[in-house]
Design an enzyme around this catalytic site. Structure first.
Site, PDB file in Angstrom:
ATOM      1  N   CYS A 172       0.998  -1.302  -0.068  1.00 10.42           N
ATOM      2  CA  CYS A 172       0.110  -0.125   0.072  1.00 10.42           C
ATOM      3  C   CYS A 172       0.814   1.212   0.263  1.00 10.42           C
ATOM      4  O   CYS A 172       1.562   1.491  -1.149  1.00 10.42           O
ATOM      5  CB  CYS A 172      -1.102  -0.090   1.084  1.00 10.42           C
ATOM      6  SG  CYS A 172      -2.433   0.716   0.789  1.00 10.42           S
ATOM      7  N   HIS A 191      -3.736  -4.939   0.600  1.00  9.97           N
ATOM      8  CA  HIS A 191      -3.138  -5.586   2.082  1.00  9.97           C
ATOM      9  C   HIS A 191      -3.263  -7.021   1.986  1.00  9.97           C
ATOM     10  O   HIS A 191      -4.285  -7.797   2.649  1.00  9.97           O
ATOM     11  CB  HIS A 191      -3.807  -5.076   3.145  1.00  9.97           C
ATOM     12  CG  HIS A 191      -3.546  -3.567   3.336  1.00  9.97           C
ATOM     13  ND1 HIS A 191      -2.496  -3.268   4.084  1.00  9.97           N
ATOM     14  CD2 HIS A 191      -4.310  -2.436   3.032  1.00  9.97           C
ATOM     15  CE1 HIS A 191      -2.387  -1.526   4.030  1.00  9.97           C
ATOM     16  NE2 HIS A 191      -3.381  -1.336   3.573  1.00  9.97           N
ATOM     17  N   GLU A 229      -1.448  -9.201   3.602  1.00  5.23           N
ATOM     18  CA  GLU A 229      -1.661  -9.675   5.059  1.00  5.23           C
ATOM     19  C   GLU A 229      -2.649 -10.083   5.848  1.00  5.23           C
ATOM     20  O   GLU A 229      -2.701 -11.008   6.559  1.00  5.23           O
ATOM     21  CB  GLU A 229      -0.584  -8.667   5.893  1.00  5.23           C
ATOM     22  CG  GLU A 229      -1.333  -7.504   6.341  1.00  5.23           C
ATOM     23  CD  GLU A 229      -1.134  -6.233   5.291  1.00  5.23           C
ATOM     24  OE1 GLU A 229      -0.906  -6.516   4.172  1.00  5.23           O
ATOM     25  OE2 GLU A 229      -1.134  -5.219   5.864  1.00  5.23           O
TER      26      GLU A 229
HETATM   27  N1  GLN Z   1      -1.824   6.749   2.885  1.00  3.33           N
HETATM   28  C1  GLN Z   1      -1.963   5.846   1.808  1.00  3.33           C
HETATM   29  C2  GLN Z   1      -3.314   6.154   0.858  1.00  3.33           C
HETATM   30  O1  GLN Z   1      -4.397   6.606   1.413  1.00  3.33           O
HETATM   31  C3  GLN Z   1      -1.788   4.359   1.917  1.00  3.33           C
HETATM   32  C4  GLN Z   1      -2.700   3.836   2.730  1.00  3.33           C
HETATM   33  C5  GLN Z   1      -2.352   2.408   3.255  1.00  3.33           C
HETATM   34  O2  GLN Z   1      -1.234   2.104   3.212  1.00  3.33           O
HETATM   35  N2  GLN Z   1      -3.109   1.674   3.868  1.00  3.33           N
HETATM   36  O3  GLN Z   1      -3.656   5.782  -0.225  1.00  3.33           O
END
Ligand code: GLN
Length: 542
Positions: free
Chosen positions: A381, A514, A516
């Protein structure tokens, strides 16, 4: 009809009610029953989505897009049952819904009160969406005696009358502390806690007593006598060497037998626990060992990266490898010397998800180190976004940045304002609400045929969970490709980059989602299995 198990905690918080609920779910499942596990959170936030990871640990995202309590992650990891929106509720959400109904006039002039309106909403939530389920385990957050949790305990009391005592069991977790000066374990806090719960009308059938040493028979007898339960229902729960040993340990202590006995179901088949024995065998008898650095922002609080921590361990299980995780504060890496000293001993580097600018330069510097030194790299992410900014800078776009960090002339990462979801086109505006407005939940991605990731997944269509507001700006695609990054996964409509990788690197993958969140100890996520495998290769090189 489903049977209900209510899990409460007393004396102190952090006694592991979440792990207890997850483990009990796993044990009942191992006996062939279908289970759901739910979390009732007494706080006033509508969901934990807007809370700081320091306050609340990780926000766990479900397939259907709920931003929920991290205990739901334990439930999924232990049972493999995907959690849903309907598995986590907070006082804030209950009040929000009741107040909206009151404003609409739905209560037809009635006075709206905690009893019955709030308690009814809690009961409806417990009973909803449980078709085909044998056992619904309901964990009540907080500690018995808190003002906030009173309506939940009252709802349990009512439910036990509504659906019948034979359909509900109350399991209460307490602490039996060792008092050094007296050289004794003390049962009094347990007695008080059970008395408190009983005074609210809920007599527990099973007590799980957390201690740091063997609980003598005489103490079990005393607790049984004062707390009005059979001695066999006083289950000692010692600290476990791994969370994956907890189901085995609680089974050996009699937890699931006692719960079934309380339901009058002592003839249930014994549990089939081979998957848990296999996990413990892999943890105990590993063949390799690697050290992986996680360069993040919330590294002081392990709960902030709960699922990530577990997924790395699962990757280790898949490779029969012990994974040592080094949590590194990205902010310390603004100076190159310090960075090399910390990163050189590592077999792989991971930049996890996160929010905000703080530490971003350290994360970008870590990506550069991994790329240049050919160390296995995994960006998740925000970590993928940092890998793209690093790639852009490597081909001369010095000002490359993310609009999340403020206005920039080179928005390699920008705000997503529109995307397709299963419910149709989603639109967001700059300056809109922060709560519940990200791109949330499971979305499909299409992978390039000859890509590294297609090999890792063994498929070119995947579904993974998202939680982000920003994305890679495809106007920079050419520049990023010039830097050697390949866009190997895209949303099915071809508009949103989901995965980037470097074919000229031993293992360099960044993902916008994500992974994970979907890893299980008995079914490690392929990306984590692959990443730990690459770290293992690296450990043989150095
Ligand atoms: N802050 C980033 C976004 O909003 C990544 C979010 C995250 O890593 N879950 O896109």
């Amino acid at each position: 009809m489903a049977r209900f198990i209510f899990v409460t905690g007393g004396v102190v918080s952090s006694l592991g009610k979440g792990l207890l609920s997850a483990s009990l779910g796993a044990l009942l499942q191992a006996r062939g029953f279908r289970v759901r596990i739910r979390k009732f959170d007494p706080y006033l936030n509508v969901d934990p989505g807007t809370m700081s990871p320091y306050q609340h640990g990780e926000v766990y995202v479900t397939d259907d897009g709920a931003e929920s309590d991290l205990d739901l992650g334990h439930y999924e990891r232990f049972t493999g049952v995907s959690a849903r929106q309907s598995d986590n509720i907070t006082t804030g959400r209950i009040y929000r819904d009741i107040i909206a109904r009151e404003r609409r006039g739905d209560y037809l002039g009635a006075t709206v009160q905690v009893i019955p309106h709030v308690t009814n909403a809690i009961k409806e939530f417990a009973l909803n969406d449980v078709e085909g389920i044998d056992f619904v385990i309901c964990e009540i957050g907080g500690t018995v005696g808190d003002i906030e949790s009173l309506p939940f305990i009252e709802a349990i009391r009512q439910l036990r009358n509504d659906i019948g005592r034979d359909k509900t069991v109350s399991v209460h977790t307490t602490l039996v502390p060792w008092i050094q000066a007296a050289g004794e374990l003390k049962t009094k806090p347990t007695q008080h806690s059970v008395r408190e719960l009983s005074s609210l009308g809920v007599q527990p059938e099973v007590l799980l007593c957390r201690t740091d040493r063997e609980l003598p028979e005489s103490d079990r007898e005393k607790i049984a006598l004062f707390c009005n339960v059979p001695k066999s229902a006083v289950i000692p729960a010692l600290d476990a060497r791994s969370i994956y040993d907890v189901p085995l340990q609680y089974h050996a202590a009699g937890l699931d037998d006692e719960v079934l006995r309380a339901f009058g179901m002592s003839d249930a088949p014994p549990p089939e626990l081979s998957r848990w024995h296999d996990i413990m065998d892999r943890l105990d008898h590993y063949e390799g060992e690697v050290t992986i650095g996680v360069v993040g922002k919330y590294v002081g609080l392990p709960d902030a990266y709960k699922s990530l921590n577990e997924a790395l361990i699962h990757g280790g299980l898949a490779n029969r490898t012990k994974v040592n995780i080094r949590w590194l504060d990205a902010e310390l890496f603004e100076h190159q010397d310090h960075l090399a000293a910390e990163l050189e001993p590592l077999h792989a580097i991971l930049v996890p998800g996160g929010f905000g600018e703080r530490g971003s330069e350290g994360k970008i510097a870590s990506v550069r180190f991994a790329r240049e030194r050919r160390v296995p790299f995994f960006g998740i992410c925000l970590g993928m976004q940092m890998a793209c900014i690093e790639g852009a800078r490597a081909v001369g776009i010095e000002a490359a940045s993310s609009t999340e960090f403020g206005p920039t002339s080179e928005p390699v990462i920008g705000l997503i304002t529109e995307w397709m979801s299963p419910e149709g086109l989603q639109e967001r505006a700059i300056g809109g609400d922060l709560g519940g407005t990200m791109r949330l939940g499971a979305y499909e991605a299409t992978l390039g045929h000859n890509s590294h990731v297609a090999g890792v997944y063994g498929s070119t269509t995947i579904s993974e969970r998202h939680r982000h507001r920003f994305e890679v700006n495809t106007h920079y695609r050419d520049a990023l490709e010039k830097s050697g990054l390949v866009f190997s996964g895209m949303s099915p409509d071809g508009r949103l980059p989901e995965i980037v990788e470097r074919p000229d690197h031993p293992w360099f993958i960044g993902v916008q989602f994500h992974p994970e969140l979907k890893s299980r100890p008995f079914d490690p996520h392929p990306l984590f299995a692959g990443f730990v495998g690459a770290a293992l290769e690296q450990s043989r090189l150095v």
